[in-house]
Design a protein around this motif. Structure first.
Motif, PDB file in Angstrom:
ATOM      1  N   VAL A 604       0.864  -1.184   0.000  1.00 45.04           N
ATOM      2  CA  VAL A 604       0.000   0.000   0.000  1.00 45.04           C
ATOM      3  C   VAL A 604       0.901   1.234   0.000  1.00 45.04           C
ATOM      4  N   ASP A 605       1.086   1.816  -1.166  1.00 43.10           N
ATOM      5  CA  ASP A 605       1.968   2.971  -1.310  1.00 43.10           C
ATOM      6  C   ASP A 605       1.206   4.271  -1.119  1.00 43.10           C
ATOM      7  N   ALA A 615      -8.149  -1.017  -3.684  1.00 44.41           N
ATOM      8  CA  ALA A 615      -7.822  -2.396  -4.035  1.00 44.41           C
ATOM      9  C   ALA A 615      -6.639  -2.904  -3.220  1.00 44.41           C
ATOM     10  N   ALA A 616      -5.644  -2.052  -3.021  1.00 44.70           N
ATOM     11  CA  ALA A 616      -4.454  -2.453  -2.256  1.00 44.70           C
ATOM     12  C   ALA A 616      -4.785  -2.704  -0.796  1.00 44.70           C
ATOM     13  N   MET A 617      -5.733  -1.949  -0.253  1.00 44.25           N
ATOM     14  CA  MET A 617      -6.104  -2.120   1.150  1.00 44.25           C
ATOM     15  C   MET A 617      -6.915  -3.381   1.385  1.00 44.25           C
ATOM     16  N   ASP A 618      -7.493  -3.924   0.337  1.00 45.13           N
ATOM     17  CA  ASP A 618      -8.327  -5.106   0.475  1.00 45.13           C
ATOM     18  C   ASP A 618      -7.453  -6.324   0.800  1.00 45.13           C
ATOM     19  N   GLY A 619      -7.507  -6.784   2.001  1.00 38.19           N
ATOM     20  CA  GLY A 619      -6.743  -7.959   2.408  1.00 38.19           C
ATOM     21  C   GLY A 619      -5.260  -7.722   2.570  1.00 38.19           C
ATOM     22  N   TYR A 620      -4.837  -6.480   2.820  1.00 37.91           N
ATOM     23  CA  TYR A 620      -3.398  -6.202   2.904  1.00 37.91           C
ATOM     24  C   TYR A 620      -2.726  -6.947   4.053  1.00 37.91           C
ATOM     25  N   LYS A 621      -3.456  -7.231   5.128  1.00 34.18           N
ATOM     26  CA  LYS A 621      -2.846  -7.894   6.288  1.00 34.18           C
ATOM     27  C   LYS A 621      -2.452  -9.335   5.988  1.00 34.18           C
ATOM     28  N   PHE A 732     -12.538  15.100   2.496  1.00 37.84           N
ATOM     29  CA  PHE A 732     -12.004  13.761   2.684  1.00 37.84           C
ATOM     30  C   PHE A 732     -11.230  13.328   1.441  1.00 37.84           C
ATOM     31  N   LYS A 733     -10.088  12.705   1.663  1.00 41.78           N
ATOM     32  CA  LYS A 733      -9.262  12.200   0.569  1.00 41.78           C
ATOM     33  C   LYS A 733      -8.809  10.794   0.909  1.00 41.78           C
ATOM     34  N   LEU A 734      -8.979   9.874  -0.055  1.00 44.71           N
ATOM     35  CA  LEU A 734      -8.544   8.502   0.154  1.00 44.71           C
ATOM     36  C   LEU A 734      -7.028   8.404   0.029  1.00 44.71           C
ATOM     37  N   GLY A 735      -6.411   7.694   0.943  1.00 50.27           N
ATOM     38  CA  GLY A 735      -4.960   7.530   0.913  1.00 50.27           C
ATOM     39  C   GLY A 735      -4.460   6.991   2.232  1.00 50.27           C
ATOM     40  N   ILE A 736      -3.179   6.624   2.276  1.00 47.21           N
ATOM     41  CA  ILE A 736      -2.618   5.976   3.457  1.00 47.21           C
ATOM     42  C   ILE A 736      -1.930   6.960   4.391  1.00 47.21           C
ATOM     43  N   ASN A 737      -1.666   8.172   3.961  1.00 50.10           N
ATOM     44  CA  ASN A 737      -1.004   9.147   4.823  1.00 50.10           C
ATOM     45  C   ASN A 737      -1.868   9.495   6.031  1.00 50.10           C
ATOM     46  N   PRO A 738      -1.246   9.824   7.169  1.00 52.06           N
ATOM     47  CA  PRO A 738      -2.025  10.264   8.327  1.00 52.06           C
ATOM     48  C   PRO A 738      -2.909  11.454   7.973  1.00 52.06           C
ATOM     49  N   VAL A 741      -8.148   9.204   4.500  1.00 49.76           N
ATOM     50  CA  VAL A 741      -9.115   8.202   4.964  1.00 49.76           C
ATOM     51  C   VAL A 741      -9.027   6.915   4.163  1.00 49.76           C
ATOM     52  N   LYS A 742      -9.489   5.850   4.804  1.00 52.26           N
ATOM     53  CA  LYS A 742      -9.600   4.540   4.164  1.00 52.26           C
ATOM     54  C   LYS A 742     -11.013   4.017   4.378  1.00 52.26           C
ATOM     55  N   HIS A 743     -11.341   2.957   3.682  1.00 55.35           N
ATOM     56  CA  HIS A 743     -12.666   2.336   3.812  1.00 55.35           C
ATOM     57  C   HIS A 743     -12.703   1.500   5.092  1.00 55.35           C
ATOM     58  N   GLU A 744     -13.629   1.834   5.992  1.00 55.85           N
ATOM     59  CA  GLU A 744     -13.745   1.111   7.252  1.00 55.85           C
ATOM     60  C   GLU A 744     -14.680  -0.079   7.132  1.00 55.85           C
ATOM     61  N   GLY A 745     -15.777   0.079   6.391  1.00 62.50           N
ATOM     62  CA  GLY A 745     -16.726  -1.017   6.246  1.00 62.50           C
ATOM     63  C   GLY A 745     -18.028  -0.529   5.639  1.00 62.50           C
ATOM     64  N   THR A 746     -18.817  -1.452   5.101  1.00 62.08           N
ATOM     65  CA  THR A 746     -20.101  -1.127   4.490  1.00 62.08           C
ATOM     66  C   THR A 746     -21.165  -2.110   4.963  1.00 62.08           C
TER      67      THR A 746
END
Length: 782
Positions: A604-605, A615-621, A732-738, A741-746
């Motif tokens: 996740v860059d 897409a990158a955040m989906d299942g990254y763990k 709001f802007k999607l991204g990994i920087n502090p 925001v990211k998708h929490e759930g639906t």
């Protein structure tokens, strides 16, 4: 018929014979390969390769991985045959293994190219060259630095490893040892860069073996220290005092200081259950010991330490024990112990780290240590210690008339002395503080007496229009509290009480002011006034989102936001700190960099497009569960470190009105915690207002840094306003920087209505359950 032959070949390949686990490990390390090298080539997890080599409970590879692994080991066995000695017969390693076709050394025609490519890619960077031979010498003590520098470390005590290749003639195989060295490095002879996500030993020669080691005991009784980068050290110590002495004298563990006037990090030793048994410590604590947080003072190990003139800190010998001798000059003698089976690694913050094998645990803690700092206790303790490590309280003064330097205050730090508890503003301290001892016993302080800056916990019923939509989508702010600390001006010294002050947004402090006149139906966004539906917005001034009804205490960021929204403020009194600075900037930068680097290792860059980011955040763990543990620990370090700034009493016979231990720290600063939370909440509200002004959409629920909106689609992109890939400025802007925001759930709107109806709670905070939809009980706001 050919299909039957193929099936038979595949069946034979699935059972390709492999040497014992010990020999697999010897062959890998003899060629200078790390677990990550092999895992990357075979496209499996690092932990999988480690389990194939485990001498305790080895697992067996299956399918095409087994075939390729067997091919790799066969070729390595040709390069590094195991020497036989009279004292110690070598483990027989066949020159060839039976291939899929059943003939020696042959492989099926189809996978040959793939397997050759795997082996060749590994061999290119590790090929020994001509006449490579096992190293004859081995260091007998890491204390003999000059001799150790000329010797090549070995990976296994029974079998040799290659020296760095030169044009020199080959060395003869060494005879087997009859005595074990006091300390030995088992790193392959040639040094190389560590794979991504695996810290290498520090450049400082004092700490060449890394910041920490996980001490474990093999089945044969051998005690090994698993260090970062796959390094193994023999541990000769037979007691805890001897282990501490070995760590400080020979192990070369630790880390350089993070700031010029600071101190080097003490070495960290992690003890596995087997190591605990070896050194006479309980594998688990009794209920009484858990409650006390330590083993009894009369335990035999503590008596051993006392006889050896080692000391323990006030917290005693517990999950995170510090063993030391008083410093003499600049020399420090201190070792930190971490005991996972005593719950040192809280699963809420470290996940399954406490159950990892030693090498994997060393990797997880090593990555954290290299990117954040060597753990000093819980993630909360480490977060607080990081602040001090980056802003040490003292530094060396300029030389005096005699040319001597003295300890002097370090500008920008909180100093070495705690603020006198009686000098704290009454509005900033929690109930039971000594400065409040004259209050009636059951007195409840209201907003006009107590600064109450906390994170959001707000929800409202859905409108009829929102009920016609299909989905509830939660978005979560990345490292929200870290972002709130970035660039924040906080007080460094004591507060000054001021009557009828003029508000100054640049001065940190606590202000008593009436903000009940701020109407969210008409506010300034930028330089323009906008009309909003104020009934659908939470108030920015209270955690529950309720509009204030009179004067209350607020931190500077909260009052400044009221001015930003276009309203006049007139404080009646304040506690301000004229000595101030951006104390948390370095802390934020280090934690941000640690988080971004670890997320980049997980794929996740920071520069991904919104679609690619989701897409990158989906299942990254699942890509690297060990590194995923590190990301969780980093985030816990942020929240826990800030929470420690207002640590409450923790038993110890404390009574209201009496001081407690945390008050003796310079870092007990509830005003700094309040300022960070205030700014974090305001940052979120600013984005909500801009989003509402631009789209007409309002949040359904907010919990801390998670916001829920009703939407026609299940993705954040279905309601976040993006144009040509660019987000709403200031929204709001999607991204990994502090701060992004990211998708929490639906979940579905029907789910939300059903849950609220089931619990008869129209304002149930759905943000609490949006991630997986599981609701265990009525939301009580705790």
């Amino acid at each position: 018929m050919s299909e039957l032959f193929d099936a038979v070949d595949a069946l034979v390949a699935s059972r390709s014979p492999l040497p014992p686990a010990e020999e697999r490990k010897r062959l890998r390390t003899a060629h200078g390969l790390t677990l990550d090298d092999v895992a990357g080539a075979l496209k499996v997890r690092r932990a999988t390769v480690s389990s194939w080599e485990s001498t305790k409970k080895p697992t067996e590879p299956r399918g095409p991985e087994r075939e390729a692994y067997a091919r790799l080991l066969r070729q390595l066995a040709e390069l590094y045959p195991a020497p036989a000695t009279p004292q110690e017969p070598a483990v027989p390693v066949p020159a060839t293994f039976t291939g899929a076709s059943g003939s020696a050394g042959e492989m099926p025609e189809v996978p040959d190219a793939l397997i050759d490519e795997v082996v060749e890619s590994l061999s290119r960077s590790r090929r020994p060259g001509t006449q490579a031979a096992p190293a004859e010498a081995r260091t007998l003590s890491t204390g003999k630095a000059s001799e150790a520098a000329a010797m090549t470390a070995t990976e296994n005590t029974h079998t040799p490893a290659p020296t760095p290749v030169t044009a020199a003639p080959a060395a003869a195989p060494r005879p087997a040892r009859t005595t074990r060295p006091s300390s030995t490095s088992r790193r392959p002879g040639a040094k190389k860069a560590a794979p991504a996500g695996t810290p290498a030993g520090g450049a400082d020669p004092r700490f060449e073996n890394g910041p920490l080691a996980v001490v474990d005991v093999e089945d044969d009784g051998t005690v090994l220290a698993h260090c970062t980068g796959g390094l193994l050290l023999d541990v000769p110590a037979k007691s805890i005092p001897a282990l501490v002495d070995w760590t400080l004298r020979e192990a070369k563990l630790g880390a350089p200081k993070l700031s010029g006037p600071g101190k080097d990090a003490d070495p960290l030793i992690v003890l596995t259950e087997a190591a605990l048994e070896r050194y006479g410590l309980p594998v688990t604590l009794t209920e009484e010991e858990k409650h006390a947080g330590r083993i009894p003072e009369g335990h035999k190990v503590i008596k051993q330490l006392t006889r050896a003139e080692w000391k323990l800190t006030k917290r005693g010998f517990g999950p995170w024990a510090r063993i030391y001798r008083p410093a003499t000059g600049s020399e420090r003698a201190c070792v930190q112990l971490c005991i996972p089976s005593w719950n040192a690694l809280d699963p809420r913050h470290w996940g399954e780290a406490g159950q990892l094998p030693p090498a994997e645990l060393a990797r997880v803690l090593g990555v954290y240590a290299s990117r954040v700092m060597t753990p000093r206790g819980s993630t909360a303790v480490t977060g607080l210690e990081l602040m001090t490590a980056l802003h040490p309280p003292t530094r060396a003064s300029e030389p005096d008339a005699d040319g001597r330097r003295h300890s002097a205050h370090n500008p920008g730090s909180l100093g070495k002395d705690a603020i006198d508890p009686m000098n704290f503003p009454p509005c900033e301290v929690p109930d039971g503080h000594p400065v409040l001892k004259d209050l009636p016993r059951f007195h409840v302080r209201g907003p006009g007496e107590k600064l109450f800056e906390e994170a959001y916990d707000w929800a409202r019923p859905m409108t009829d229009a929102e009920c016609t939509l299909r989905y509830l989508v939660g978005i979560d702010v990345n490292m929200a509290f870290a972002a709130g600390a970035n660039g924040l001006n906080v007080g460094l010294g004591e507060a000054t009480h001021v009557k009828a002050p003029a508000f100054d947004p640049k001065v940190p402090g606590s202000w008593l002011v009436d903000l009940s006149h701020v109407d969210l139906s008409r506010v300034k966004v930028g330089k323009e006034w906008v009309e909003l539906d104020g009934s659908l917005l939470p108030s920015p001034f209270t955690p529950k989102g309720e509009r204030p009804t009179g004067p209350a205490w607020y931190a500077t960021p909260t009052v400044a936001y009221a001015v930003e929204l276009g309203y006049e403020v007139r404080p009646t009194e304040a506690w301000v700190r004229y000595e101030n600075g951006r104390y948390l900037d370095g802390w934020y930068n280090r934690l941000r960099d640690a988080y971004l680097a670890t997320m980049a290792d997980l794929g996740v860059d920071a520069d991904l497009s919104p679609e690619d980011f989701l897409a990158a955040m989906d299942g990254y763990k699942t890509r690297d569960p060990e590194l995923a543990i590190v990301t969780t620990a980093i985030k816990a370090t942020v929240k826990g470190g800030l929470g420690k700034l207002r640590e409450r009493p923790r038993g110890e016979g404390w009574r209201p009105g009496e001081p407690w231990r945390a008050l003796s720290r310079p870092t007990w600063r509830p005003d700094i915690r309040a300022a960070v939370i205030s700014r974090t909440r305001i940052n979120l509200h600013r984005k909500i207002v801009k989003h509402a002004a631009f789209t007409g959409q309002y949040p359904i629920a907010i919990l801390s840094d998670c916001v829920v909106y009703a939407s026609n689609g299940p993705s954040p992109l279905d309601f976040l306003p993006y144009r040509d890939g660019k987000p709403l400025p200031g929204g709001f802007k999607l991204g990994i920087n502090p701060g992004l925001v990211k998708h929490e759930g639906t979940q579905s709107v029907l789910w939300g209505e059903e849950v609220r109806e089931r619990f008869n709670a129209p304002e149930l905070n759905l943000a609490r359950y949006i991630k997986d939809g599981t609701v265990t009980d009525v939301d009580n706001g705790e």
